[in-house]
Design a protein around this motif. Sequence first.
Motif, PDB file in Angstrom:
ATOM      1  N   GLU A  95       0.823  -1.210   0.000  1.00 33.20           N
ATOM      2  CA  GLU A  95       0.000   0.000   0.000  1.00 33.20           C
ATOM      3  C   GLU A  95       0.855   1.258   0.000  1.00 33.20           C
ATOM      4  N   VAL A  96       1.971   1.219   0.713  1.00 29.34           N
ATOM      5  CA  VAL A  96       2.853   2.386   0.728  1.00 29.34           C
ATOM      6  C   VAL A  96       3.450   2.615  -0.650  1.00 29.34           C
ATOM      7  N   HIS A  97       3.833   1.534  -1.335  1.00 27.86           N
ATOM      8  CA  HIS A  97       4.370   1.680  -2.693  1.00 27.86           C
ATOM      9  C   HIS A  97       3.321   2.248  -3.644  1.00 27.86           C
ATOM     10  N   GLU A  98       2.071   1.785  -3.514  1.00 31.47           N
ATOM     11  CA  GLU A  98       0.999   2.336  -4.341  1.00 31.47           C
ATOM     12  C   GLU A  98       0.794   3.823  -4.037  1.00 31.47           C
ATOM     13  N   TYR A  99       0.821   4.176  -2.778  1.00 28.59           N
ATOM     14  CA  TYR A  99       0.667   5.565  -2.365  1.00 28.59           C
ATOM     15  C   TYR A  99       1.793   6.418  -2.936  1.00 28.59           C
ATOM     16  N   MET A 100       3.014   5.903  -2.862  1.00 31.50           N
ATOM     17  CA  MET A 100       4.152   6.654  -3.393  1.00 31.50           C
ATOM     18  C   MET A 100       4.052   6.810  -4.912  1.00 31.50           C
ATOM     19  N   SER A 101       3.567   5.796  -5.595  1.00 31.33           N
ATOM     20  CA  SER A 101       3.421   5.937  -7.048  1.00 31.33           C
ATOM     21  C   SER A 101       2.368   6.998  -7.383  1.00 31.33           C
ATOM     22  N   HIS A 102       1.286   7.051  -6.595  1.00 31.34           N
ATOM     23  CA  HIS A 102       0.286   8.103  -6.808  1.00 31.34           C
ATOM     24  C   HIS A 102       0.900   9.484  -6.557  1.00 31.34           C
ATOM     25  N   LEU A 103       1.684   9.596  -5.507  1.00 29.85           N
ATOM     26  CA  LEU A 103       2.323  10.884  -5.214  1.00 29.85           C
ATOM     27  C   LEU A 103       3.290  11.293  -6.325  1.00 29.85           C
ATOM     28  N   LYS A 104       4.013  10.328  -6.884  1.00 27.70           N
ATOM     29  CA  LYS A 104       4.927  10.644  -7.986  1.00 27.70           C
ATOM     30  C   LYS A 104       4.163  11.135  -9.206  1.00 27.70           C
ATOM     31  N   GLU A 105       3.031  10.486  -9.487  1.00 28.78           N
ATOM     32  CA  GLU A 105       2.211  10.920 -10.618  1.00 28.78           C
ATOM     33  C   GLU A 105       1.685  12.341 -10.407  1.00 28.78           C
ATOM     34  N   VAL A 106       1.233  12.621  -9.192  1.00 34.62           N
ATOM     35  CA  VAL A 106       0.741  13.969  -8.904  1.00 34.62           C
ATOM     36  C   VAL A 106       1.882  14.978  -9.041  1.00 34.62           C
ATOM     37  N   GLY A 107       3.068  14.597  -8.561  1.00 34.93           N
ATOM     38  CA  GLY A 107       4.230  15.471  -8.697  1.00 34.93           C
ATOM     39  C   GLY A 107       4.575  15.747 -10.154  1.00 34.93           C
ATOM     40  N   LYS A 108       4.468  14.739 -11.003  1.00 37.05           N
ATOM     41  CA  LYS A 108       4.724  14.921 -12.436  1.00 37.05           C
ATOM     42  C   LYS A 108       3.697  15.872 -13.058  1.00 37.05           C
ATOM     43  N   ILE A 109       2.444  15.711 -12.642  1.00 31.39           N
ATOM     44  CA  ILE A 109       1.391  16.581 -13.171  1.00 31.39           C
ATOM     45  C   ILE A 109       1.671  18.030 -12.771  1.00 31.39           C
ATOM     46  N   TYR A 110       2.008  18.244 -11.510  1.00 30.11           N
ATOM     47  CA  TYR A 110       2.316  19.603 -11.060  1.00 30.11           C
ATOM     48  C   TYR A 110       3.538  20.178 -11.766  1.00 30.11           C
TER      49      TYR A 110
END
Length: 134
Positions: free
Chosen positions: A111-126
């Motif tokens: 779950e932490v890895h999934e959360y981190m991948s979501h955060l990376k995607e959001v960071g890329k979008i920003y």
Amino acid sequence: MINEEKVKELFHVAVYDSRDNRVDKQAASYYGWDYLWKEGLKSFFTGTFAFAGLVVLWMAINAENLINRINDLDFQSIGITIGVLYVAFLAVYIFVTIVVYASRYKAGRKEVHEYMSHLKEVGKIYSREEKIKR
């Protein structure tokens, strides 16, 4: 304009943050063996109390028989038998604890890895939006 991709990613992050998975978040804050040793040590104490409770319960159930045979009992063999049963009980109890908490640790890390991948995607979008604004 609303960026649909950004909204989806932020929604996934918000859903993860809104869930109350104390065990998963706790497991993610430790290294694997540290987490398992901590839970194994806790199980040692709880297993000892559980075994003592079972012995007291057995003595209460068989109190009449024990009182009638008190002079014929061999306390040394009873002590050895209880010691062997204690070690066997704790071995099984701690083994089951390690299996359960290893699976919880694995699920928490996933779950932490999934959360981190979501955060990376959001960071890329920003970062893409920041480049577009410049």
